[in-house]
Design a protein around this motif. Sequence first.
Motif, PDB file in Angstrom:
ATOM      1  N   THR A   1      -7.380  17.746 -11.262  1.00 57.89           N
ATOM      2  CA  THR A   1      -6.917  16.233 -12.036  1.00 57.89           C
ATOM      3  C   THR A   1      -5.740  15.828 -11.046  1.00 57.89           C
ATOM      4  OG1 THR A   1      -7.617  16.847 -14.277  1.00 57.89           O
ATOM      5  CG2 THR A   1      -6.013  15.063 -13.995  1.00 57.89           C
ATOM      6  N   ILE A   2      -4.727  16.716 -10.957  1.00 52.67           N
ATOM      7  CA  ILE A   2      -3.521  16.020 -10.054  1.00 52.67           C
ATOM      8  C   ILE A   2      -4.034  15.715  -8.586  1.00 52.67           C
ATOM      9  CG2 ILE A   2      -1.282  16.932  -9.021  1.00 52.67           C
ATOM     10  CD1 ILE A   2      -1.483  16.771 -11.968  1.00 52.67           C
ATOM     11  N   VAL A   3      -4.930  16.604  -7.959  1.00 53.02           N
ATOM     12  CA  VAL A   3      -5.635  15.978  -6.712  1.00 53.02           C
ATOM     13  C   VAL A   3      -6.359  14.681  -6.954  1.00 53.02           C
ATOM     14  CG1 VAL A   3      -7.067  16.821  -4.782  1.00 53.02           C
ATOM     15  CG2 VAL A   3      -5.533  18.468  -5.631  1.00 53.02           C
ATOM     16  N   GLY A   4      -7.001  14.823  -8.083  1.00 52.44           N
ATOM     17  CA  GLY A   4      -7.749  13.693  -8.069  1.00 52.44           C
ATOM     18  C   GLY A   4      -6.902  12.116  -8.003  1.00 52.44           C
ATOM     19  N   TYR A   5      -5.751  12.311  -8.356  1.00 50.73           N
ATOM     20  CA  TYR A   5      -4.821  11.091  -8.424  1.00 50.73           C
ATOM     21  C   TYR A   5      -4.739  10.725  -6.951  1.00 50.73           C
ATOM     22  CZ  TYR A   5      -3.880  12.062 -13.110  1.00 50.73           C
ATOM     23  OH  TYR A   5      -4.004  12.459 -14.559  1.00 50.73           O
ATOM     24  N   PHE A   6      -4.491  11.771  -6.241  1.00 49.32           N
ATOM     25  CA  PHE A   6      -4.362  11.457  -4.725  1.00 49.32           C
ATOM     26  C   PHE A   6      -5.570  10.727  -4.073  1.00 49.32           C
ATOM     27  CE2 PHE A   6      -0.999  14.411  -5.538  1.00 49.32           C
ATOM     28  CZ  PHE A   6       0.143  13.913  -4.809  1.00 49.32           C
TER      29      PHE A   6
ATOM     30  N   LEU B   1       0.786  -1.283   0.113  1.00 49.27           N
ATOM     31  CA  LEU B   1       0.096  -0.039  -0.081  1.00 49.27           C
ATOM     32  C   LEU B   1       0.856   1.189   0.097  1.00 49.27           C
ATOM     33  CD1 LEU B   1      -2.753  -0.748   2.440  1.00 49.27           C
ATOM     34  CD2 LEU B   1      -2.796  -0.965   0.049  1.00 49.27           C
ATOM     35  N   VAL B   2       2.035   1.293   1.053  1.00 52.42           N
ATOM     36  CA  VAL B   2       2.715   2.415   0.919  1.00 52.42           C
ATOM     37  C   VAL B   2       3.327   2.593  -0.483  1.00 52.42           C
ATOM     38  CG1 VAL B   2       4.729   3.390   2.175  1.00 52.42           C
ATOM     39  CG2 VAL B   2       3.220   2.235   3.109  1.00 52.42           C
ATOM     40  N   SER B   3       4.039   1.386  -1.039  1.00 49.09           N
ATOM     41  CA  SER B   3       4.501   1.586  -2.347  1.00 49.09           C
ATOM     42  C   SER B   3       4.019   2.292  -3.311  1.00 49.09           C
ATOM     43  CB  SER B   3       5.382   0.187  -2.791  1.00 49.09           C
ATOM     44  OG  SER B   3       4.316  -0.779  -3.071  1.00 49.09           O
ATOM     45  N   GLN B   4       2.704   2.090  -3.423  1.00 56.25           N
ATOM     46  CA  GLN B   4       1.903   2.160  -4.541  1.00 56.25           C
ATOM     47  C   GLN B   4       1.831   3.880  -4.407  1.00 56.25           C
ATOM     48  OE1 GLN B   4       0.500   0.659  -7.184  1.00 56.25           O
ATOM     49  NE2 GLN B   4       2.089  -0.669  -6.192  1.00 56.25           N
ATOM     50  N   TYR B   5       2.265   4.588  -3.439  1.00 58.55           N
ATOM     51  CA  TYR B   5       2.108   5.924  -3.552  1.00 58.55           C
ATOM     52  C   TYR B   5       3.027   6.427  -4.480  1.00 58.55           C
ATOM     53  CZ  TYR B   5       3.383  10.878  -2.664  1.00 58.55           C
ATOM     54  OH  TYR B   5       3.446  12.131  -2.678  1.00 58.55           O
ATOM     55  N   ASN B   6       4.104   5.614  -4.782  1.00 52.48           N
ATOM     56  CA  ASN B   6       4.996   5.997  -5.945  1.00 52.48           C
ATOM     57  C   ASN B   6       4.051   6.099  -7.457  1.00 52.48           C
ATOM     58  OD1 ASN B   6       7.192   6.360  -4.393  1.00 52.48           O
ATOM     59  ND2 ASN B   6       7.460   4.067  -4.602  1.00 52.48           N
ATOM     60  N   THR B   7       3.142   5.140  -7.587  1.00 51.14           N
ATOM     61  CA  THR B   7       2.331   5.207  -8.634  1.00 51.14           C
ATOM     62  C   THR B   7       1.431   6.398  -8.894  1.00 51.14           C
ATOM     63  OG1 THR B   7       1.913   2.717  -8.543  1.00 51.14           O
ATOM     64  CG2 THR B   7       0.406   4.007 -10.091  1.00 51.14           C
ATOM     65  N   THR B   8       1.100   7.017  -7.666  1.00 52.91           N
ATOM     66  CA  THR B   8       0.129   8.306  -7.650  1.00 52.91           C
ATOM     67  C   THR B   8       1.152   9.603  -7.977  1.00 52.91           C
ATOM     68  OG1 THR B   8      -1.232   7.293  -5.980  1.00 52.91           O
ATOM     69  CG2 THR B   8      -1.310   9.790  -6.437  1.00 52.91           C
ATOM     70  N   LYS B   9       2.315   9.200  -7.262  1.00 58.46           N
ATOM     71  CA  LYS B   9       3.584  10.426  -7.262  1.00 58.46           C
ATOM     72  C   LYS B   9       3.689  10.516  -8.739  1.00 58.46           C
ATOM     73  CE  LYS B   9       7.551   9.831  -6.427  1.00 58.46           C
ATOM     74  NZ  LYS B   9       8.878   9.232  -5.579  1.00 58.46           N
ATOM     75  N   ASP B  10       4.114   9.352  -9.549  1.00 55.52           N
ATOM     76  CA  ASP B  10       4.796   9.207 -10.967  1.00 55.52           C
ATOM     77  C   ASP B  10       3.603   9.751 -11.845  1.00 55.52           C
ATOM     78  OD1 ASP B  10       6.822   8.165  -9.712  1.00 55.52           O
ATOM     79  OD2 ASP B  10       6.377   5.942 -10.353  1.00 55.52           O
ATOM     80  N   LYS B  11       2.274   9.233 -11.625  1.00 58.72           N
ATOM     81  CA  LYS B  11       1.337  10.049 -12.557  1.00 58.72           C
ATOM     82  C   LYS B  11       1.151  11.417 -12.465  1.00 58.72           C
ATOM     83  CE  LYS B  11      -2.058   9.818 -15.456  1.00 58.72           C
ATOM     84  NZ  LYS B  11      -1.750   9.734 -16.843  1.00 58.72           N
ATOM     85  N   ALA B  12       1.394  11.986 -11.159  1.00 58.82           N
ATOM     86  CA  ALA B  12       1.419  13.431 -10.835  1.00 58.82           C
ATOM     87  C   ALA B  12       2.454  14.051 -11.515  1.00 58.82           C
ATOM     88  CB  ALA B  12       1.107  13.666  -9.546  1.00 58.82           C
ATOM     89  N   LEU B  13       3.678  13.491 -11.198  1.00 56.35           N
ATOM     90  CA  LEU B  13       4.821  13.946 -11.997  1.00 56.35           C
ATOM     91  C   LEU B  13       4.798  13.993 -13.318  1.00 56.35           C
ATOM     92  CD1 LEU B  13       7.591  12.659  -9.689  1.00 56.35           C
ATOM     93  CD2 LEU B  13       6.709  14.981  -9.765  1.00 56.35           C
ATOM     94  N   SER B  14       4.203  12.827 -13.969  1.00 62.62           N
ATOM     95  CA  SER B  14       3.939  12.855 -15.290  1.00 62.62           C
ATOM     96  C   SER B  14       2.998  13.927 -15.969  1.00 62.62           C
ATOM     97  CB  SER B  14       3.400  11.473 -15.699  1.00 62.62           C
ATOM     98  OG  SER B  14       3.149  11.403 -16.943  1.00 62.62           O
ATOM     99  N   ASP B  15       1.970  14.353 -15.169  1.00 65.29           N
ATOM    100  CA  ASP B  15       1.022  15.565 -15.523  1.00 65.29           C
ATOM    101  C   ASP B  15       1.744  16.773 -15.464  1.00 65.29           C
ATOM    102  OD1 ASP B  15      -0.731  13.449 -16.080  1.00 65.29           O
ATOM    103  OD2 ASP B  15      -2.242  14.104 -14.827  1.00 65.29           O
ATOM    104  N   LEU B  16       2.711  16.788 -14.574  1.00 67.68           N
ATOM    105  CA  LEU B  16       3.366  18.031 -14.149  1.00 67.68           C
ATOM    106  C   LEU B  16       4.371  18.482 -15.235  1.00 67.68           C
ATOM    107  CD1 LEU B  16       3.772  18.038 -10.424  1.00 67.68           C
ATOM    108  CD2 LEU B  16       2.324  19.591 -11.722  1.00 67.68           C
ATOM    109  N   ASN B  17       5.158  17.221 -15.680  1.00 63.20           N
ATOM    110  CA  ASN B  17       6.211  17.417 -16.635  1.00 63.20           C
ATOM    111  C   ASN B  17       5.337  17.641 -18.102  1.00 63.20           C
ATOM    112  OD1 ASN B  17       8.085  16.776 -14.890  1.00 63.20           O
ATOM    113  ND2 ASN B  17       8.056  14.805 -15.258  1.00 63.20           N
ATOM    114  N   ASN B  18       4.297  17.268 -18.231  1.00 65.33           N
ATOM    115  CA  ASN B  18       3.327  17.617 -19.363  1.00 65.33           C
ATOM    116  C   ASN B  18       2.306  18.790 -19.349  1.00 65.33           C
ATOM    117  OD1 ASN B  18       4.085  15.284 -21.503  1.00 65.33           O
ATOM    118  ND2 ASN B  18       3.636  14.107 -19.773  1.00 65.33           N
ATOM    119  N   VAL B  19       2.585  19.635 -18.584  1.00 63.81           N
ATOM    120  CA  VAL B  19       1.894  20.697 -18.290  1.00 63.81           C
ATOM    121  C   VAL B  19       1.646  21.668 -19.499  1.00 63.81           C
ATOM    122  CG1 VAL B  19       3.822  22.549 -17.951  1.00 63.81           C
ATOM    123  CG2 VAL B  19       1.672  22.716 -16.713  1.00 63.81           C
ATOM    124  N   GLY B  20       2.378  21.416 -20.377  1.00 65.06           N
ATOM    125  CA  GLY B  20       2.308  22.159 -21.693  1.00 65.06           C
ATOM    126  C   GLY B  20       1.001  21.641 -22.719  1.00 65.06           C
TER     127      GLY B  20
END
Length: 844
Positions: free
Chosen positions: A754-759, A217-236
């Motif tokens: 959308t970002i908060v929705g991942y959390f 469960l704790v490790s799956q936070y990385n899935t959320t974080k990676d998706k949020a980072l992906s959206d942040l990196n693709n902010v354009g």
Amino acid sequence: MAVELCLLLLLLFCGSTVSEVQPIYKPPPGTLDFGFVPSKTYDTGAYHEPGPIGILFKIVHAFLYLVQPNPFPQDLIRKVAQQKFGNTQGDYQKPENVVLTLQAIYYEIGFIVSAALGLLFILLLPLVGLCFCMCRCCDNCGGEMHQRQKKNADCQRSCFATFLFVASLIISIGVLCAYAANQHLTSQVRGAKKLVNSNFKDLKVFLNDTPAQIDYLVSQYNTTKDKALSDLNNVGPLLGSRVQEQLGKEVRPALDAALTMAGAIRETKEALENVSVSVEVLQEGTERLHANLTDVKMHLSNTLNDSACSAAQAASTCNIIRNSLNQLNINANFSGLPGVSSQLAKVNDVLKIDLSSLVQKGYAAFNDTPDLVVNQTKNILSDIKNVLESIGSNISSFTKTLPVQKILADLTIYLTQSEAYVQDYFPLVEQYDFYRWLGCLILCCMVVLIVVFYYLGLLCGTCGYDKHASPTTRGCISNTGGNFLMAGVGFSFLFSWVLMIVVVLTFVTGGNVEKLVCEPFEDKTLFKVLDTPYLLNQQWKNYLSGMLFKNPNINLTFEKVYSDCKENKGIYTSLHLEHLFNINEFLNISMYTEDVALRIEHIQINLSKIILLDEIGKENLLNFSSSGIDGINFGAYLTEINKSVTKVDLLSFANDLEARADQLPKGALENALKGHANNIRMIHNQQVVPLEQAMKYVKARSTLNQSIRLLKRTSSELMVKVKNVVSAVNAAQLLINNNASLVIVQETKKYMDTIVGYFEQYIDWVKESIAMEVAACKPIANVIDTAVDIFLCSYVTDSVNTFWFGLGGSSIFLIPAIIFAVKLSKYYRRMDTEDVYDDSVEQW
């Protein structure tokens, strides 16, 4: 153990649960795939199939229903449990206690009556046996070795033998049932070790798998974080494209209109050029035709002025021909059409500026919106990424501070010690069960001994009986059969009361366990009784929550816990452990998500550098609107285009002229008119037909028609159209410069949600996993089912009840067997005296 286990699971869960964030607007974000929480299959199947002996169990259950048809007395048990008997001398005489006692007696009336009959059997049968023996010793009750002969002796003997055989057969069936139940209980007790080991194994799996599930469960936070980072990196592409899409609803139509107008300018130039060229071509052809027709008309007029036309026979014809000469003229006069050279010159001046290129620059600038968003959000996105990393670090560091391994080790040691304790005492259980098995076998052997005597008596008596022999001369075999029967009677009197004592004790115990424990456990009524407020503890409303949480006001019931564990839900949900350990108090990341949302809300994007169309382009559009194409006389052009080449069909005119020449007298006038007709035909074939059919003129006419119509459409309200285009471009530019901030705020809000929705997805998934998958408490329900439903009810109670049912049935049928055996033995044993003449009824 339960309390420690609860604390363990709660401490583990605290590192993997986050608090909810409830945004005002929640768009459907992309669904995250967190995979499946790792779990192992539990081996214990808490279900027992008794096999063929199950038929006997059902028969016993039906018999118990006849004895005790009343439903489970929930209210009675509650009241009895809440009453205190024996504290004072008069407690039992209180009216309420008397009523409860009477209600209990009413409920147990079936068992009481049956037990009373059993006790009567225990008391009377030995007494009857003693009296019977004393009576026979006094040569009474059949003890006298004298048999009076009767005419129906054979019939009586046969009836007594049949009845005794049937009774013995029933006794045999009963003892077989008792023996089968005895063996079944022993075999199940011996096999219970495997079931106990399976439960301990599942409990170990339950403890060992929980940390791995929590880590997952704790490790799956990385899935959320990676998706949020992906959206942040693709902010354009995400935020920038959203802004662009919203602004494009006004910007793109404006640019499209400007680009369309640029195309219209080019088309107008081509149309003007086509009009100019086509008019020149058509003017050339019509002018040559006009000259030829004028020449023919002049020569024909000179011919008609000849003196020959003055004659009376030709005057009228010549006048008709002279009057029709005006028809020899062209109809479509393109030379009189106004020119378009001035409009073409102005349009050419407009085209010196490439309006399409200017519009394309506006498109390019607008399409760079995602890049502008990326460049202007670099600093804020860097801060958001740092926040996301800090959340993960905080979760990891917090979970490492928990004494998980120590608690697990303590619980594992406790479980291991419990297993060792069970393993050490299991041989003792098997030993005591052997003693029980041996005692039950002895009881069965008592009955078997009696039945064997009866069977041997029937066999010897039937086989050795000689109907021709008198009672005093009966054979040894027949006499032995009678002795076997009396031996069976003797042992029946000796053993029956012992058997009945065991039957009564096991009947009362086993029957009440079945009715008061097993049946209410199966339909969960027993849990409802245990969940009665203030029942188990007069100070606690809810006993289970009072024991676990020291708070009896929490609505935690045995029935709900058992049902949830039966459905393999997580222990966190089943035991309502949130009341013991509030996860959000130990790890609350709402402040982080709020910080993320706040930082995203402060994104400032400036799009004022986007220029859709500069002033040169706008001026170019206005110059086109004043080019003068709307002043062209399109009606004149369309009128001439739609006219025929000549006013009259030259072929018809020539034929009519030749016909009228034939009406004149033969001579030079006739021949001259016919020559003019031929010239007219030649002009039609050489000039009119080409003007109508030759590709050069047809194409020119068609091009002129299309171009004029195009120019007419383009010029229609040209000034209004251009002003609308310029206004649309200005409005779009104004939106970008001044009002784009509102669109940016709206789209930024959606992007933030959308970002908060991942959390939120992660939170919901963690909660669902904790509720249904993490530390699934099926082993706890299995332990309860194994202890109560399988071991106590299926193994012990059903076997014990079947044992007393078989042994009790055999004991009951010993009474008719005794009577028939005593009666029948008189016909098999050798008598001392006989009286063949006495037909009176035999007394014993």
